[in-house]
Design a protein around this motif. Structure first.
Motif, PDB file in Angstrom:
ATOM      1  N   ALA A  25       7.991 -64.192 -13.700  1.00  0.00           N
ATOM      2  CA  ALA A  25       9.217 -64.993 -13.641  1.00  0.00           C
ATOM      3  C   ALA A  25       9.565 -65.357 -12.194  1.00  0.00           C
ATOM      4  O   ALA A  25       9.618 -64.478 -11.334  1.00  0.00           O
ATOM      5  N   PRO A  26       9.826 -66.631 -11.922  1.00  0.00           N
ATOM      6  CA  PRO A  26      10.289 -67.022 -10.582  1.00  0.00           C
ATOM      7  C   PRO A  26      11.765 -66.673 -10.417  1.00  0.00           C
ATOM      8  O   PRO A  26      12.482 -66.478 -11.407  1.00  0.00           O
ATOM      9  N   SER A  27      12.222 -66.578  -9.199  1.00  0.00           N
ATOM     10  CA  SER A  27      13.635 -66.314  -8.926  1.00  0.00           C
ATOM     11  C   SER A  27      14.435 -67.584  -9.189  1.00  0.00           C
ATOM     12  O   SER A  27      14.148 -68.651  -8.641  1.00  0.00           O
ATOM     13  N   LYS A  28      15.433 -67.476 -10.052  1.00  0.00           N
ATOM     14  CA  LYS A  28      16.228 -68.629 -10.451  1.00  0.00           C
ATOM     15  C   LYS A  28      17.681 -68.210 -10.591  1.00  0.00           C
ATOM     16  O   LYS A  28      17.978 -67.255 -11.317  1.00  0.00           O
ATOM     17  N   TYR A  29      18.586 -68.891  -9.898  1.00  0.00           N
ATOM     18  CA  TYR A  29      20.010 -68.541  -9.889  1.00  0.00           C
ATOM     19  C   TYR A  29      20.217 -67.085  -9.463  1.00  0.00           C
ATOM     20  O   TYR A  29      21.091 -66.382  -9.988  1.00  0.00           O
ATOM     21  N   GLY A  30      19.381 -66.608  -8.550  1.00  0.00           N
ATOM     22  CA  GLY A  30      19.527 -65.260  -8.024  1.00  0.00           C
ATOM     23  C   GLY A  30      18.936 -64.172  -8.886  1.00  0.00           C
ATOM     24  O   GLY A  30      19.095 -62.989  -8.583  1.00  0.00           O
ATOM     25  N   ALA A  31      18.230 -64.518  -9.976  1.00  0.00           N
ATOM     26  CA  ALA A  31      17.670 -63.501 -10.872  1.00  0.00           C
ATOM     27  C   ALA A  31      16.269 -63.907 -11.308  1.00  0.00           C
ATOM     28  O   ALA A  31      15.905 -65.093 -11.286  1.00  0.00           O
ATOM     29  N   LYS A  32      15.471 -62.911 -11.704  1.00  0.00           N
ATOM     30  CA  LYS A  32      14.116 -63.146 -12.228  1.00  0.00           C
ATOM     31  C   LYS A  32      14.140 -62.825 -13.727  1.00  0.00           C
ATOM     32  O   LYS A  32      13.817 -61.723 -14.136  1.00  0.00           O
ATOM     33  N   ASN A  33      14.530 -63.804 -14.526  1.00  0.00           N
ATOM     34  CA  ASN A  33      14.712 -63.577 -15.961  1.00  0.00           C
ATOM     35  C   ASN A  33      13.823 -64.444 -16.836  1.00  0.00           C
ATOM     36  O   ASN A  33      13.435 -64.033 -17.920  1.00  0.00           O
ATOM     37  N   TRP A  34      13.540 -65.655 -16.395  1.00  0.00           N
ATOM     38  CA  TRP A  34      12.935 -66.645 -17.274  1.00  0.00           C
ATOM     39  C   TRP A  34      11.469 -66.885 -16.909  1.00  0.00           C
ATOM     40  O   TRP A  34      11.155 -67.261 -15.778  1.00  0.00           O
ATOM     41  N   ILE A  35      10.596 -66.691 -17.887  1.00  0.00           N
ATOM     42  CA  ILE A  35       9.183 -67.009 -17.712  1.00  0.00           C
ATOM     43  C   ILE A  35       8.945 -68.413 -18.262  1.00  0.00           C
ATOM     44  O   ILE A  35       9.265 -68.695 -19.419  1.00  0.00           O
ATOM     45  N   GLU A  36       8.391 -69.278 -17.442  1.00  0.00           N
ATOM     46  CA  GLU A  36       8.185 -70.673 -17.861  1.00  0.00           C
ATOM     47  C   GLU A  36       6.888 -70.791 -18.647  1.00  0.00           C
ATOM     48  O   GLU A  36       5.803 -70.473 -18.148  1.00  0.00           O
ATOM     49  N   ILE A  37       7.021 -71.220 -19.917  1.00  0.00           N
ATOM     50  CA  ILE A  37       5.863 -71.408 -20.791  1.00  0.00           C
ATOM     51  C   ILE A  37       5.221 -72.764 -20.525  1.00  0.00           C
ATOM     52  O   ILE A  37       4.004 -72.882 -20.391  1.00  0.00           O
ATOM     53  N   SER A  38       6.040 -73.781 -20.481  1.00  0.00           N
ATOM     54  CA  SER A  38       5.604 -75.137 -20.120  1.00  0.00           C
ATOM     55  C   SER A  38       6.814 -75.833 -19.525  1.00  0.00           C
ATOM     56  O   SER A  38       7.883 -75.235 -19.400  1.00  0.00           O
TER      57      SER A  38
ATOM     58  N   VAL B 247      17.048 -49.729 -16.565  1.00  0.00           N
ATOM     59  CA  VAL B 247      18.108 -50.298 -15.721  1.00  0.00           C
ATOM     60  C   VAL B 247      17.565 -50.594 -14.328  1.00  0.00           C
ATOM     61  O   VAL B 247      17.918 -51.609 -13.716  1.00  0.00           O
ATOM     62  N   GLY B 248      16.677 -49.727 -13.832  1.00  0.00           N
ATOM     63  CA  GLY B 248      16.038 -49.980 -12.543  1.00  0.00           C
ATOM     64  C   GLY B 248      15.227 -51.263 -12.558  1.00  0.00           C
ATOM     65  O   GLY B 248      15.274 -52.061 -11.603  1.00  0.00           O
ATOM     66  N   PHE B 249      14.472 -51.489 -13.643  1.00  0.00           N
ATOM     67  CA  PHE B 249      13.738 -52.754 -13.781  1.00  0.00           C
ATOM     68  C   PHE B 249      14.701 -53.946 -13.749  1.00  0.00           C
ATOM     69  O   PHE B 249      14.419 -54.972 -13.117  1.00  0.00           O
ATOM     70  N   LEU B 250      15.833 -53.803 -14.449  1.00  0.00           N
ATOM     71  CA  LEU B 250      16.806 -54.890 -14.494  1.00  0.00           C
ATOM     72  C   LEU B 250      17.462 -55.102 -13.132  1.00  0.00           C
ATOM     73  O   LEU B 250      17.842 -56.226 -12.796  1.00  0.00           O
ATOM     74  N   PHE B 251      17.610 -54.024 -12.361  1.00  0.00           N
ATOM     75  CA  PHE B 251      18.106 -54.175 -10.989  1.00  0.00           C
ATOM     76  C   PHE B 251      17.128 -55.009 -10.167  1.00  0.00           C
ATOM     77  O   PHE B 251      17.541 -55.860  -9.374  1.00  0.00           O
ATOM     78  N   ILE B 252      15.832 -54.748 -10.358  1.00  0.00           N
ATOM     79  CA  ILE B 252      14.816 -55.532  -9.642  1.00  0.00           C
ATOM     80  C   ILE B 252      14.907 -57.002 -10.045  1.00  0.00           C
ATOM     81  O   ILE B 252      14.786 -57.907  -9.221  1.00  0.00           O
ATOM     82  N   GLN B 253      15.143 -57.237 -11.347  1.00  0.00           N
ATOM     83  CA  GLN B 253      15.289 -58.608 -11.840  1.00  0.00           C
ATOM     84  C   GLN B 253      16.651 -59.205 -11.501  1.00  0.00           C
ATOM     85  O   GLN B 253      16.874 -60.398 -11.696  1.00  0.00           O
ATOM     86  N   ARG B 254      17.584 -58.348 -11.059  1.00  0.00           N
ATOM     87  CA  ARG B 254      18.971 -58.743 -10.784  1.00  0.00           C
ATOM     88  C   ARG B 254      19.669 -59.258 -12.033  1.00  0.00           C
ATOM     89  O   ARG B 254      20.500 -60.179 -11.980  1.00  0.00           O
ATOM     90  N   ASP B 255      19.339 -58.658 -13.150  1.00  0.00           N
ATOM     91  CA  ASP B 255      19.959 -59.009 -14.433  1.00  0.00           C
ATOM     92  C   ASP B 255      20.918 -57.884 -14.822  1.00  0.00           C
ATOM     93  O   ASP B 255      20.650 -57.085 -15.708  1.00  0.00           O
ATOM     94  N   LEU B 256      22.055 -57.831 -14.138  1.00  0.00           N
ATOM     95  CA  LEU B 256      22.966 -56.699 -14.312  1.00  0.00           C
ATOM     96  C   LEU B 256      23.776 -56.808 -15.608  1.00  0.00           C
ATOM     97  O   LEU B 256      24.261 -55.807 -16.112  1.00  0.00           O
ATOM     98  N   GLY B 257      23.906 -58.002 -16.154  1.00  0.00           N
ATOM     99  CA  GLY B 257      24.597 -58.156 -17.433  1.00  0.00           C
ATOM    100  C   GLY B 257      23.848 -57.460 -18.555  1.00  0.00           C
ATOM    101  O   GLY B 257      24.434 -56.729 -19.358  1.00  0.00           O
TER     102      GLY B 257
END
Length: 350
Positions: free
Chosen positions: A67-80, A130-140
């Motif tokens: 996942a690229p960094s987008k809006y400050g977080a690494k959440n979305w993997i681009e399929i196409s 939670v540590g993985f999510l901290f790395i992704q910056r997905d705190l929600g």
């Protein structure tokens, strides 16, 4: 009703996204039935703790790597081009199964092998997630994981001291998240005071426009197509509740909250009526999932709490969120039935 409100609002904001959301809804209904029939057919799901753990870690690693960094977080993997997937939405479902299987069978196995402090094994796994999510910056999403685990722990964990340890770790994690991540400090600052001149036109523009939209809508709303919800950034996803309130009124907003309350009430009633512990915990976890996610979204857009960037279940635009919500509904449908056919006579799953 939630789906209808969502599709109407998204289509009003963007016909292209509205049609795409309708396709996701149809796919979600299909996934609902697939989830129902697969879970209903499969046996011994409570013994697959290792599978749930392994898949969860795999999803986290794939997200961190791809996942690229987008809006400050690494959440979305681009399929196409234009199509992305958010694996953390499906990890939430795996965590529900992981917690249920741990308290149903895995903890008992550990105790039979004379392992001590068994409660802390699951706690350690959750905080690794939670540590993985901290790395992704997905705190929600991290907040959702902690909420589901803490409430199920409070109900079913025999080691009451572990609850206090968990609360202490939550406090430490919250403080660490505040000081480690600038965007968390920024969101807290915006939440406390968004009204300074520089914030209104820059960092706090979204929440300010959200509050203006709700205020302009009044009790009965401006009317569909007569408001200005497009002025709000991401009005079709994160802040869709404000867009609905602007054009359909606070009355509709209250109705949405009551619909979520009804959904959660049904989930809790299903859990109380379910004879088998594994499926009872699944139903309770789904209830907590919908409760926390709706609260974090609505609470953020009305400035009750800092904004988290989470979607509103069944209403916000987003394929991953919608599909995972339908999977949760499929789980709830299975748990609402008599599951005695799954267990041989004499097997105690309580």
């Amino acid at each position: 009703m939630l789906l209808s409100l969502g599709i109407i609002t998204i289509y009003r904001l963007s016909p292209k996204l509205g049609l795409r959301q309708l396709i996701w809804v149809l796919a979600g209904i299909l996934v609902f039935y697939l989830t129902y029939f697969i879970i209903r057919a499969m046996r011994r799901l409570e013994y697959m703790t290792g599978l749930y753990l392994g898949l969860s870690i795999l999803f986290f690693l794939l997200t961190i790597i791809l996942a690229p960094s987008k809006y400050g977080a690494k959440n979305w993997i681009e399929i196409s081009e234009g199509i992305t997937i958010q694996l953390s939405e499906f990890t939430k479902i795996l965590v529900i199964f992981l917690i249920a299987s741990f308290y149903t069978t895995f903890q008992t196995r550990l105790k039979k092998l004379n392992y001590k402090y068994t409660s802390y094994y699951l706690m350690g796994v959750i905080y690794i997630f939670v540590g993985f999510l901290f790395i992704q910056r997905d705190l929600g999403t991290a907040a959702i994981f902690i909420a589901i685990y803490t409430l199920i722990q409070y109900i079913y964990d025999e080691d009451r001291m572990s609850i206090l340890v968990n609360v202490g770790l939550m406090a430490i994690g919250s403080v660490a998240g505040y000081f480690l991540f600038s965007h968390v400090r920024n969101r807290v600052d915006i939440w406390l005071n968004p009204w300074t001149a520089d914030k209104v036109v820059n960092s706090a523009r979204q929440i300010v426009q959200s509050l203006f939209g709700i205020g302009e809508g009044g009790f009965i709303g401006q009317g569909i197509g007569l408001g200005y919800p497009k002025q709000i950034a991401f009005a079709y996803s994160d802040v869709i509740f404000s867009a609905i309130c602007e054009e359909m009124g606070v009355l509709t907003g209250i109705g949405i909250i009551m619909l979520y309350m009804l959904l959660v009430y049904r989930a809790i009633k299903i859990a109380l009526n379910q004879e088998y512990l594994f499926y009872r915990i699944l139903a309770l976890s789904v209830a907590i999932l919908f409760t926390v996610q709706a609260f974090l979204n609505i609470g953020g857009v009305i400035k009750l709490i800092p904004m988290t960037g989470l979607t509103l279940p069944f209403i916000s635009y987003g394929g991953s969120s919608l599909i995972s919500s339908f999977v949760a509904l499929g789980i709830l449908q299975v748990t609402s039935e008599d599951l005695s056919y799954k267990y041989e006579k004499g097997v105690d799953n309580e």
